[in-house]
Motif scaffolding. Structure first.
Motif, short mmCIF file in Angstrom:
data_model
loop_
_atom_site.label_atom_id
_atom_site.label_comp_id
_atom_site.label_asym_id
_atom_site.label_seq_id
_atom_site.Cartn_x
_atom_site.Cartn_y
_atom_site.Cartn_z
N LYS A 184 -20.94 1.07 8.15
CA LYS A 184 -19.90 1.88 8.85
C LYS A 184 -18.81 1.88 7.76
N ALA A 185 -18.36 0.80 6.91
CA ALA A 185 -17.45 1.15 5.78
C ALA A 185 -17.83 1.98 4.91
N MET A 186 -18.93 2.52 4.57
CA MET A 186 -19.34 3.55 3.32
C MET A 186 -18.90 4.60 3.60
N PRO A 187 -18.05 5.00 2.61
CA PRO A 187 -17.53 6.62 2.59
C PRO A 187 -18.67 7.35 2.37
N ASP A 188 -18.55 8.84 2.58
CA ASP A 188 -19.63 9.83 2.31
C ASP A 188 -19.37 10.19 0.84
N LEU A 189 -19.60 9.21 -0.04
CA LEU A 189 -19.71 9.52 -1.59
C LEU A 189 -21.10 8.84 -1.88
N ALA A 190 -21.47 9.62 -3.21
CA ALA A 190 -22.91 9.38 -3.69
C ALA A 190 -23.01 7.71 -4.28
N MET A 191 -21.92 7.40 -4.84
CA MET A 191 -22.13 5.99 -5.56
C MET A 191 -21.81 4.98 -4.79
N ILE A 226 0.80 -1.08 0.12
CA ILE A 226 0.07 0.01 0.18
C ILE A 226 0.80 1.23 0.03
N GLY A 227 1.83 1.13 0.91
CA GLY A 227 2.83 2.33 0.55
C GLY A 227 3.51 2.65 -0.61
N LEU A 228 3.70 1.44 -1.54
CA LEU A 228 4.31 1.71 -2.75
C LEU A 228 3.39 2.32 -3.52
N ASP A 229 1.84 1.93 -3.64
CA ASP A 229 1.05 2.51 -4.66
C ASP A 229 -0.18 2.69 -3.90
N GLY A 230 -0.22 3.90 -3.22
CA GLY A 230 -1.31 4.33 -2.35
C GLY A 230 -2.33 4.59 -2.99
N SER A 231 -2.46 5.08 -4.22
CA SER A 231 -3.40 5.57 -5.10
C SER A 231 -4.20 4.17 -5.82
N ASN A 232 -3.70 3.08 -5.56
CA ASN A 232 -4.21 1.94 -6.27
C ASN A 232 -5.31 1.31 -5.39
N PRO A 233 -6.58 1.32 -5.56
CA PRO A 233 -7.55 0.52 -4.69
C PRO A 233 -7.29 -1.01 -4.61
N GLU A 234 -6.91 -1.56 -5.72
CA GLU A 234 -6.34 -3.06 -5.54
C GLU A 234 -5.40 -3.39 -4.46
N ALA A 294 -10.52 1.92 -0.28
CA ALA A 294 -10.39 1.59 -1.65
C ALA A 294 -11.72 2.27 -2.48
N MET A 295 -12.80 2.26 -1.70
CA MET A 295 -13.97 2.95 -2.36
C MET A 295 -13.87 4.36 -2.51
N ALA A 302 -17.65 0.17 -5.90
CA ALA A 302 -18.03 -0.34 -4.61
C ALA A 302 -18.82 -1.40 -4.60
N GLY A 303 -19.72 -1.66 -5.50
CA GLY A 303 -20.45 -2.94 -5.36
C GLY A 303 -19.35 -4.09 -5.36
N GLU A 304 -18.24 -4.34 -5.77
CA GLU A 304 -17.42 -5.31 -5.82
C GLU A 304 -16.87 -5.59 -4.23
N TYR A 305 -16.64 -4.50 -3.53
CA TYR A 305 -16.16 -4.32 -2.14
C TYR A 305 -17.24 -4.47 -1.23
N ILE A 306 -18.53 -4.35 -1.41
CA ILE A 306 -19.81 -4.64 -0.81
C ILE A 306 -20.01 -6.26 -0.86
N THR A 307 -19.69 -6.81 -2.04
CA THR A 307 -19.88 -8.07 -2.09
C THR A 307 -18.82 -8.98 -1.50
N LEU A 308 -17.66 -8.30 -1.41
CA LEU A 308 -16.52 -9.02 -0.75
C LEU A 308 -17.05 -9.11 0.95
N MET A 309 -17.42 -7.99 1.37
CA MET A 309 -17.70 -8.03 2.95
C MET A 309 -18.78 -8.96 2.98
N VAL A 310 -20.07 -9.11 2.31
CA VAL A 310 -20.97 -10.10 2.44
C VAL A 310 -20.30 -11.26 2.45
#
Length: 778
Positions: free
Chosen positions: A655-662, A595-603, A628-629, A636-644
């Motif tokens: 609680k994990a949802m950021p304050d973003l519309a999508m 993460i420190g090497l590529d902090g802008s990559n959500p993967e 990541a979101m 974000a749908g992929e990350y929601i599926t992962l948490m499920v």
């Protein structure tokens, strides 16, 4: 031998732009090999000492610069690296060294990239040497300038025709593999402009040189005298060529190219003003520039003005450049002395990247910042020493020249260099194979223009003859570098071919054991041919991991990380593999390092979150997925599926949802689909609140929420949604049309008619809105 050396030299100059700017491995291999072969043939033709070899300004710093690039590739004890390049050691300590001690390290963080740059830049040095030596012959000098002028005119004509009759392909033939806006043979119009801004002054200087002499008498006598002069046709043709070349630069709409063209033309005029014999040429240059403006006006000035007017408003590279430059300064701060290694900017930049825009940013869009980032103070100082020595010595010689051809040619060459050096503040032309070659060619041409004697009986050049003992070293060195270049590039191309034959198999949903074995074997073969390429070891490691050979996979992943320690993906995959050996602490360290090497990559966050959730660390995993979101809201749908899948409940996911519309919209849709309407309603309204704080939200976002409330006959909420949409996008006809539909269903017909009429005002041809108005009137 000299004849063949010269032909290869000219071939390299003509081939490089035609090969789509020489930015691909195959074209770089051809350019480098041809340049080195030309150099080797030149020195071997002098074996008998039949022709002098002349001293070359700046040759010592040039050789030191090339040796410095090789030094960046030299393996040194890790303790030495820790002292001379703390940034490189720190980077390796966070990735490669975290898995265990490494005895030897290179200054370059990516030896493969630096090796490629070594051959590219050394081929440029060969071009400079050949230009100084071959063009000391006045006949070859004139012939070369004529060829380059004709070639530039041909390219400009093709570029303009492609602008008039575009089909989205290079030369109307080759498909664009990675997007772009082709102009001539270049994918990037800015780089075409970079080449042409160097060549335009050369054509302009020939135009001025071949101007017919003054005639006397009446206007009719002067006119017929000019037409009878055999040089008039040449003069007119060169003038048209200059206009065509400059027009093609304007038609690229390259702000840097157009500005650099203007700067270089002013520099050209300034150089001529220094010579009394050619001061009157300023009027002719002014006439040419007026013709250029008229020519551009025929195509229309509006696109040019719009391009310059949108510097602040448009969301493109112009807006991102200041951020990239700031990020680049941070790289320089961490690698001040020796840099990160030539060619490594694309590998180190993700660690410092603060731009959230998608895509890979390969260059700093500033040649100077990229040079300092990759070479450090030492490399930049060596290159500056070379440039200053070449230009100062050439200018001193130019100051005493009397021949018109030499005066015009040096002024044109200096103007071309001024153009590309100016453009370098906002682009990366010198990282493009063909443009970098022409830059060094112009440096050699500046030396020749200042020193080559154009009159018979005075000797070839004012350059001093070189000492004979040094020729043996140059001869052996040219043969050695040619052989190394051929071996390196053959290995590189064959390695690419071997790996490409199995790369598609790796993306199959369930590759068989036979496919995995083939991937492993071909990846190892590619690594044998090109041992500095980290991706081949990664490919083999992935196949071995799937085959259950953890030990072999570990060994190959370690090789990949040591060759490319700045690649966060490789570091994290090595960490996940370490889990199988029971070294969970090392796994956590490497996952964080990725993460420190590529902090802008959500993967990178998703990969770490998966491991945390699997380990039962839900809160930490949720925090990683939230980050990541923030970086990739649309996924974000992929990350929601992962948490499920990892068993998180709706409250925990919320609680994990950021304050973003999508992300909130996607979570709301998931809740609605699973029957949790009360929580879904909360998330839909939260998504609306977030949308009001965001700069851009697509109309489809509001339509999706509207459909939810409309489907449940919650008409007041449906109207509220479309009111919010109108506040954000008052000029969107579709929004007003849907708002009218919401009011009509709610029984507020007068408001429905108002909305339909607003839609018609915005889009008079909207038949649906017209029919809606007519239906309400009945």
């Amino acid at each position: 031998m000299m004849k063949y050396s010269y032909r290869l030299f000219v071939f390299a100059l003509v081939f490089s732009p035609l090969a789509f700017g020489t930015v691909e491995p195959w074209s770089l291999a051809v350019m480098e090999t041809v340049s080195f072969l030309a150099l080797a043939l030149f020195f071997y033709r002098d074996r008998g000492g039949r022709r002098a070899v002349y001293e070359m300004p700046g040759i010592i710093p040039l050789f030191l610069f090339i040796a410095y690039i090789a030094f960046q590739l030299l393996p040194l004890p890790s303790g030495v690296i820790r002292v001379v390049s703390p940034g490189t050691y720190a980077l390796s300590a966070a990735s490669a060294l975290a898995d265990g001690p490494v005895g030897w390290l290179c200054i370059s963080i990516n030896p493969k990239a630096t090796a490629m740059e070594f051959f590219r830049l050394t081929s440029y040095a060969a071009c400079y040497i050949l230009a100084v030596q071959l063009l000391a012959d006045r006949a070859l000098l004139k012939r070369t300038i004529t060829v380059i002028a004709a070639f530039a005119s041909f390219l400009a004509f093709l570029g303009i025709m492609q602008h008039i009759l575009p089909n989205g392909r290079l030369f109307w033939i080759r498909e664009l593999r990675q997007g772009g806006h082709p102009f001539g043979p270049y994918v990037n119009p800015d780089h075409y402009a970079g080449l042409m801004e160097m060549l335009f002054p050369l054509v302009l200087c020939l135009f001025l040189f071949y101007r017919p002499g003054d005639t006397y008498g009446s206007f009719r006598e002067r006119l017929f005298g000019a037409l009878e002069n055999r040089m008039t046709n040449v003069h007119i043709l060169l003038g048209l060529s200059a206009v065509v070349i400059a027009t093609s630069i304007f038609l690229t709409f390259s702000r840097g190219g157009i500005a650099s063209l203007c700067i270089s033309t002013a520099a050209f005029g300034g150089m001529l003003m220094m010579k009394d014999k050619v001061k009157k040429s300023g009027k002719v240059i002014a006439v040419v520039f007026i013709l250029i403006l008229l020519s551009v006006g025929w195509f229309g000035w509006n696109p040019v003005f719009q391009r310059f007017g949108n510097v602040k408003e448009e969301v493109d590279m112009a807006a991102m450049r200041p951020v990239m430059w700031s990020d680049s300064l941070n790289i320089i701060g961490d690698f001040p002395l020796f840099g990160t290694g030539f060619g490594s900017f694309v590998h180190i930049y993700p660690k410092y990247r603060t731009i959230s825009a998608p895509g890979i940013l390969e260059h700093a869009h500033n040649d100077y910042l990229e040079l300092f980032a990759e070479s450090g103070i030492i490399g930049a100082a060596l290159l500056a020493w070379f440039l200053v020595e070449v230009l100062l010595k050439s200018f001193r010689s130019f100051s005493g020249r009397k021949e018109l051809y030499s005066i015009y040619l040096f002024a044109g060459t200096a103007a071309g260099l001024t153009a590309i050096l100016s453009h370098g503040f906002v682009d990366f032309n010198l990282q493009v194979g063909a443009n970098g070659l022409y830059f060094f060619f112009l440096l050699g041409l500046a030396v020749s223009a200042a020193h080559t004697r154009m009159r018979e009986g005075l000797g070839e050049t004012s350059l001093k003859k070189s000492e004979r003992p040094s020729l043996g070293l140059l001869r052996r060195g040219s043969v050695l570098i040619t052989a190394l270049c051929i071996v390196f590039n053959i290995g590189l191309l064959l390695g690419e071919g071997a790996f490409a034959s199995v790369s598609d198999l790796a993306f199959l949903p369930g590759p068989s054991k036979q496919d995995l074995a083939k991937i492993r074997d071909m990846s190892h073969r590619a690594a044998l041919l090109d041992p500095l390429e980290a991706s081949y070891y990664r490919g083999a490691a992935d196949a071995e991991w799937r085959l259950g050979d953890v030990r072999a996979a570990l060994a190959d992943y370690r090789r990949a990380v040591r060759l490319d320690p700045a690649r966060g993906e490789y570091v994290q995959m090595l960490g996940l593999l370490m889990t199988n050996t029971g070294q969970r602490c090392t796994t956590d360290t490497l996952l964080r390092a990725g993460i420190g090497l590529d902090g802008s990559n959500p993967e990178e966050y998703r990969r770490y979150a998966s491991w945390l959730l699997a380990a039962g660390k839900k809160e930490e995993g949720e925090a990683m997925l939230k980050r990541a979101m923030l970086l990739q809201p649309a996924n974000a749908g992929e990350y929601i599926t992962l948490m499920v899948l990892y068993g998180l409940g709706n409250e925990e996911i919320g609680k994990a949802m950021p304050d973003l519309a999508m992300p909130r919209l996607l979570f709301a849709e998931y809740l609605s689909a699973t029957g949790n309407d009360s929580m879904a309603d909360e998330q839909y309204k939260g998504a609306l609140d977030c949308a009001s704080r965001e700069k851009t939200v697509a109309p489809q976002f509001y339509y999706r929420i509207y459909r939810y409330y409309d489907g449940r006959r919650m008409l007041d909420d449906a109207v509220m949604v479309m009111n919010r949409a109108e506040e954000m996008m008052p000029e969107d006809a579709g929004i007003h049309l849907t708002a009218g539909d919401a009011y009509e269903k709610a029984g507020i017909t007068y408001r429905a008619e108002e909305e339909y009429r607003k839609a018609l005002i915005i889009d008079p041809n909207n038949d649906t809105a017209r029919k809606k108005v007519e239906a309400l009137r009945k």
